[in-house]
Design a protein around this motif. Structure first.
Motif, PDB file in Angstrom:
ATOM      1  N   ALA A  70       0.967  -1.269  -0.141  1.00  0.00           N
ATOM      2  CA  ALA A  70       0.230   0.055  -0.013  1.00  0.00           C
ATOM      3  C   ALA A  70       0.979   1.365   0.082  1.00  0.00           C
ATOM      4  CB  ALA A  70      -0.869  -0.170   1.170  1.00  0.00           C
ATOM      5  N   THR A  71       1.697   1.193  -0.910  1.00  0.00           N
ATOM      6  CA  THR A  71       2.669   2.618  -1.132  1.00  0.00           C
ATOM      7  C   THR A  71       1.847   3.222  -2.357  1.00  0.00           C
ATOM      8  OG1 THR A  71       3.751   1.070  -2.831  1.00  0.00           O
ATOM      9  CG2 THR A  71       4.862   1.128  -0.620  1.00  0.00           C
ATOM     10  N   PRO A  72       2.366   4.666  -2.248  1.00  0.00           N
ATOM     11  CA  PRO A  72       1.679   5.543  -3.366  1.00  0.00           C
ATOM     12  C   PRO A  72       1.548   5.019  -4.570  1.00  0.00           C
ATOM     13  CG  PRO A  72       3.473   6.712  -1.747  1.00  0.00           C
ATOM     14  CD  PRO A  72       3.580   5.298  -1.618  1.00  0.00           C
ATOM     15  N   ASP A  73       0.765   5.600  -5.288  1.00  0.00           N
ATOM     16  CA  ASP A  73       0.028   4.907  -6.665  1.00  0.00           C
ATOM     17  C   ASP A  73       1.520   4.721  -7.475  1.00  0.00           C
ATOM     18  OD1 ASP A  73      -2.559   5.242  -5.742  1.00  0.00           O
ATOM     19  OD2 ASP A  73      -2.840   6.808  -6.879  1.00  0.00           O
ATOM     20  N   HIS A  74       2.218   5.907  -7.598  1.00  0.00           N
ATOM     21  CA  HIS A  74       3.453   5.714  -8.556  1.00  0.00           C
ATOM     22  C   HIS A  74       4.679   4.790  -8.125  1.00  0.00           C
ATOM     23  CE1 HIS A  74       4.160   8.876  -5.593  1.00  0.00           C
ATOM     24  NE2 HIS A  74       5.385   8.526  -5.699  1.00  0.00           N
ATOM     25  N   ALA A  75       4.543   4.211  -6.819  1.00  0.00           N
ATOM     26  CA  ALA A  75       5.502   3.623  -6.126  1.00  0.00           C
ATOM     27  C   ALA A  75       5.199   2.039  -6.088  1.00  0.00           C
ATOM     28  CB  ALA A  75       5.949   4.322  -4.814  1.00  0.00           C
ATOM     29  N   HIS A  76       4.427   1.290  -6.744  1.00  0.00           N
ATOM     30  CA  HIS A  76       4.171   0.058  -6.444  1.00  0.00           C
ATOM     31  C   HIS A  76       5.059  -0.894  -7.071  1.00  0.00           C
ATOM     32  CE1 HIS A  76      -0.587   1.029  -6.042  1.00  0.00           C
ATOM     33  NE2 HIS A  76       0.233   1.479  -4.963  1.00  0.00           N
ATOM     34  N   LEU A 162      -3.169  13.209   0.746  1.00  0.00           N
ATOM     35  CA  LEU A 162      -2.384  12.946   0.114  1.00  0.00           C
ATOM     36  C   LEU A 162      -0.969  14.026  -0.031  1.00  0.00           C
ATOM     37  CD1 LEU A 162      -4.150  11.235  -3.040  1.00  0.00           C
ATOM     38  CD2 LEU A 162      -3.406   9.915  -0.780  1.00  0.00           C
ATOM     39  N   SER A 163       0.117  13.468   0.333  1.00  0.00           N
ATOM     40  CA  SER A 163       1.399  14.213   0.049  1.00  0.00           C
ATOM     41  C   SER A 163       1.831  14.104  -1.362  1.00  0.00           C
ATOM     42  CB  SER A 163       2.263  13.807   0.679  1.00  0.00           C
ATOM     43  OG  SER A 163       2.675  12.598   0.711  1.00  0.00           O
ATOM     44  N   TRP A 164       1.201  13.256  -2.285  1.00  0.00           N
ATOM     45  CA  TRP A 164       1.677  13.088  -3.710  1.00  0.00           C
ATOM     46  C   TRP A 164       0.648  12.921  -4.818  1.00  0.00           C
ATOM     47  CZ3 TRP A 164      -1.270   8.668  -4.254  1.00  0.00           C
ATOM     48  CH2 TRP A 164      -1.506   7.983  -3.392  1.00  0.00           C
ATOM     49  N   GLY A 165      -0.268  14.215  -4.587  1.00  0.00           N
ATOM     50  CA  GLY A 165      -1.416  14.148  -5.524  1.00  0.00           C
ATOM     51  C   GLY A 165      -0.891  14.404  -6.832  1.00  0.00           C
ATOM     52  N   SER A 166       0.049  15.421  -6.852  1.00  0.00           N
ATOM     53  CA  SER A 166       0.776  15.800  -8.366  1.00  0.00           C
ATOM     54  C   SER A 166       1.339  14.531  -8.920  1.00  0.00           C
ATOM     55  CB  SER A 166       1.697  16.729  -8.270  1.00  0.00           C
ATOM     56  OG  SER A 166       1.302  17.939  -7.684  1.00  0.00           O
ATOM     57  N   ALA A 167       1.695  13.654  -8.477  1.00  0.00           N
ATOM     58  CA  ALA A 167       2.296  12.131  -8.999  1.00  0.00           C
ATOM     59  C   ALA A 167       0.964  11.253  -9.448  1.00  0.00           C
ATOM     60  CB  ALA A 167       3.191  11.719  -8.218  1.00  0.00           C
ATOM     61  N   SER A 168      -0.009  11.701  -8.919  1.00  0.00           N
ATOM     62  CA  SER A 168      -1.239  10.685  -9.341  1.00  0.00           C
ATOM     63  C   SER A 168      -2.246  11.657 -10.128  1.00  0.00           C
ATOM     64  CB  SER A 168      -1.695  10.065  -8.057  1.00  0.00           C
ATOM     65  OG  SER A 168      -2.919   8.994  -8.516  1.00  0.00           O
ATOM     66  N   GLY A 169      -3.255  11.890  -9.425  1.00  0.00           N
ATOM     67  CA  GLY A 169      -4.483  12.190 -10.114  1.00  0.00           C
ATOM     68  C   GLY A 169      -5.749  11.476  -9.794  1.00  0.00           C
ATOM     69  N   PRO A 170      -7.016  12.209 -10.070  1.00  0.00           N
ATOM     70  CA  PRO A 170      -8.145  11.399  -9.899  1.00  0.00           C
ATOM     71  C   PRO A 170      -8.367  10.262 -10.765  1.00  0.00           C
ATOM     72  CG  PRO A 170      -8.733  13.678 -10.906  1.00  0.00           C
ATOM     73  CD  PRO A 170      -7.324  13.832 -10.516  1.00  0.00           C
ATOM     74  N   GLU A 171      -7.691  10.589 -11.940  1.00  0.00           N
ATOM     75  CA  GLU A 171      -7.865   9.246 -12.728  1.00  0.00           C
ATOM     76  C   GLU A 171      -6.973   8.158 -12.117  1.00  0.00           C
ATOM     77  OE1 GLU A 171      -5.949  11.839 -13.150  1.00  0.00           O
ATOM     78  OE2 GLU A 171      -4.196  11.665 -14.258  1.00  0.00           O
ATOM     79  N   TRP A 172      -5.966   8.226 -11.520  1.00  0.00           N
ATOM     80  CA  TRP A 172      -5.122   7.061 -11.090  1.00  0.00           C
ATOM     81  C   TRP A 172      -5.783   6.667  -9.840  1.00  0.00           C
ATOM     82  CZ3 TRP A 172      -3.282   4.055 -14.627  1.00  0.00           C
ATOM     83  CH2 TRP A 172      -2.485   4.900 -15.626  1.00  0.00           C
ATOM     84  N   MET A 205      -3.430  25.929  -7.272  1.00  0.00           N
ATOM     85  CA  MET A 205      -2.977  25.731  -5.910  1.00  0.00           C
ATOM     86  C   MET A 205      -1.656  24.917  -5.810  1.00  0.00           C
ATOM     87  SD  MET A 205      -6.754  24.305  -4.450  1.00  0.00           S
ATOM     88  CE  MET A 205      -6.347  24.598  -2.804  1.00  0.00           C
ATOM     89  N   GLY A 206      -0.753  24.808  -6.889  1.00  0.00           N
ATOM     90  CA  GLY A 206       0.359  23.948  -6.827  1.00  0.00           C
ATOM     91  C   GLY A 206       0.273  22.594  -7.002  1.00  0.00           C
ATOM     92  N   ILE A 207      -0.962  22.000  -7.291  1.00  0.00           N
ATOM     93  CA  ILE A 207      -1.021  20.623  -7.503  1.00  0.00           C
ATOM     94  C   ILE A 207      -1.212  20.221  -9.053  1.00  0.00           C
ATOM     95  CG2 ILE A 207      -2.577  18.595  -6.621  1.00  0.00           C
ATOM     96  CD1 ILE A 207      -2.878  20.198  -4.064  1.00  0.00           C
ATOM     97  N   ASP A 208      -0.197  19.587  -9.605  1.00  0.00           N
ATOM     98  CA  ASP A 208      -0.228  19.365 -10.972  1.00  0.00           C
ATOM     99  C   ASP A 208      -1.146  18.186 -11.395  1.00  0.00           C
ATOM    100  OD1 ASP A 208       0.376  19.445 -13.639  1.00  0.00           O
ATOM    101  OD2 ASP A 208       2.369  18.934 -13.438  1.00  0.00           O
ATOM    102  N   ALA A 209      -2.397  18.207 -11.158  1.00  0.00           N
ATOM    103  CA  ALA A 209      -3.081  17.218 -11.440  1.00  0.00           C
ATOM    104  C   ALA A 209      -4.638  17.782 -12.083  1.00  0.00           C
ATOM    105  CB  ALA A 209      -3.554  16.339  -9.946  1.00  0.00           C
ATOM    106  N   TYR A 210      -5.428  16.671 -12.626  1.00  0.00           N
ATOM    107  CA  TYR A 210      -6.656  16.859 -13.259  1.00  0.00           C
ATOM    108  C   TYR A 210      -7.478  17.386 -12.088  1.00  0.00           C
ATOM    109  CZ  TYR A 210      -5.581  15.540 -18.006  1.00  0.00           C
ATOM    110  OH  TYR A 210      -5.033  15.717 -19.389  1.00  0.00           O
ATOM    111  N   ASP A 211      -8.306  18.431 -12.413  1.00  0.00           N
ATOM    112  CA  ASP A 211      -9.512  18.747 -11.348  1.00  0.00           C
ATOM    113  C   ASP A 211     -10.560  17.727 -11.748  1.00  0.00           C
ATOM    114  OD1 ASP A 211      -8.065  21.138 -10.980  1.00  0.00           O
ATOM    115  OD2 ASP A 211      -9.210  21.973 -12.666  1.00  0.00           O
TER     116      ASP A 211
END
Ligand code: NAD
Length: 339
Positions: A70-76, A162-172, A205-211
């Motif tokens: 159960a590591t962050p989305d980009h760290a599986h 999430l501290s890693w929202g920019s590395a994921s997004g609502p899609e992931w 807001m500085g989070i590079d993710a889809y709204d």
């Protein structure tokens, strides 16, 4: 009674649910919590009463049989491959991977080692979705025609949880649930997608993710709109907003998985908290059942009900959605799956 020796890697919000599911399940002997952040690992281990480590190698060389990740989305990928290499069965959180090639690599490694691989698609264990699957299978609703699946979060999730929202997004973070459960209920494969999305509010807001994204998928017979947003105001009474409608040729399913309890105190809310429903010595919620299912499969040597292939298909659907968003045109699944 034989008990399955297990470990949990990743001691964050969801890893805690894995640890609670296993530590209260009599067939499991939970041995370790592992997190790169040793304090987190120790705190969770003390809570559930097991050992801890901040070194993944310690889990690899231990005699645990099975590990949930159960590591962050980009760290599986890293923990998955390390555990498979060590001959451990693995349960990995959704999204299986955020890259299709990584998914293929993990599946090939698990097959080569002969270990079980399950992806935690917990909605397959949600009583409402199990009901939807049952009524489609029974024939009462006929064949799938048109669907709508919405899973969104309040802005609390990308901005505070999430501290890693920019590395994921609502899609992931969210589409894997609805895309997998819809594919499961329809028993059809996706063929093509056309998507539209916005990247304004979170970016500001500085989070590079889809709204927000809407993705219209054509399946073999049915078509389904998948909708997700990460910008619902915090005033919304529940962190998670989930609705599902499916029209069949003979009937229709409608479900809303909002918790059936409303609390009015500091504000009006539907509490989404497993801790609120821990009673009789164990936590109750459908999302513990998917995690316990993995332990059952290891003990009984069964194939998990949500496989690496299911994980790969959800990843491919999201990758096709992203490609459609970038290209501004429909994208066929075979373009993505063949790449
Ligand atoms: N099934 C569900 O409904 C559900 C709900 C929430 C989150 N999730 C999934 O669970 C996963 C974790 O999410 P979260 O919200 O708990 O994240 P989190 O940030 O709260 O926790 C992740 C933890 O993993 C640790 N970590 C990172 N890389 C590591 C590594 N290589 N080895 C060991 N530890 C490592 C971090 O230090 C952190 O403590 C994500 O994939 C997420 O999508 C699933």
């Amino acid at each position: 009674m034989r008990r399955v020796k297990m470990a949990v890697i990743g001691a964050g919000t969801w890893g805690e649910n894995h640890a609670m599911a296993f530590s209260t399940y009599p067939i499991v002997d939970l041995q370790y919590i592992c997190d790169l952040d040793g304090d987190r690992a120790r705190r969770l281990a003390e809570k559930v009463g097991c050992g801890w480590t901040d070194r993944i190698e310690e889990i690899a060389s231990s005699d645990v049989e099975a590990v949930s990740i159960a590591t962050p989305d980009h760290a599986h990928k890293g923990p998955c491959l390390a555990m498979i290499e060590a001959g451990k069965h693995i349960l990995v959180e959704k999204p299986f991977t955020i890259d299709l090639a990584e998914g293929h690599e993990i599946i090939a490694a698990a097959e080569a080692k002969g270990v079980k691989l399950m992806v935690d698609f917990q909605l397959r264990w949600h009583p409402h979705y199990m009901g939807a699957k049952h009524f489609m299978e029974s024939g009462e609703l006929g064949e799938g025609v048109m669907g709508y699946a919405r899973l969104s979060d309040t802005i609390h999730v990308p901005t505070e949880m999430l501290s890693w929202g920019s590395a994921s997004g609502p899609e992931w973070f969210l589409f894997p649930h609805t895309m997998d459960v819809t594919r499961w209920i329809l028993d059809e494969e996706p063929v093509e997608v056309f998507a539209r999305g916005s990247r304004r509010v979170l970016k500001g807001m500085g989070i590079d993710a889809y709204d927000a994204i809407q993705a219209l998928f054509q399946f073999e017979r049915s078509f389904v709109t998948f909708e997700t947003a990460w910008i619902i105001p915090d005033s919304y009474p529940t962190v998670v907003d989930n609705k599902f409608t499916l029209h069949g040729s003979k009937g229709r399913i409608e479900l809303d998985s909002t918790p059936g309890i409303a609390i009015s105190s500091d504000r009006y809310k539907y509490p989404f908290s497993s801790h609120a429903i821990t009673r009789y010595g164990k936590p109750f919620a459908h999302f513990y059942e998917s995690i316990r299912h993995f332990a059952d499969c290891v003990l009984e040597d069964k194939e998990p009900a949500a496989t690496g292939h299911d994980g790969l298909m959800a990843t491919a659907m999201i990758q096709a959605t992203l490609r459609s968003l970038e290209a501004g045109r429909p994208v066929r699944m075979d373009e993505v799956l063949a790449a």
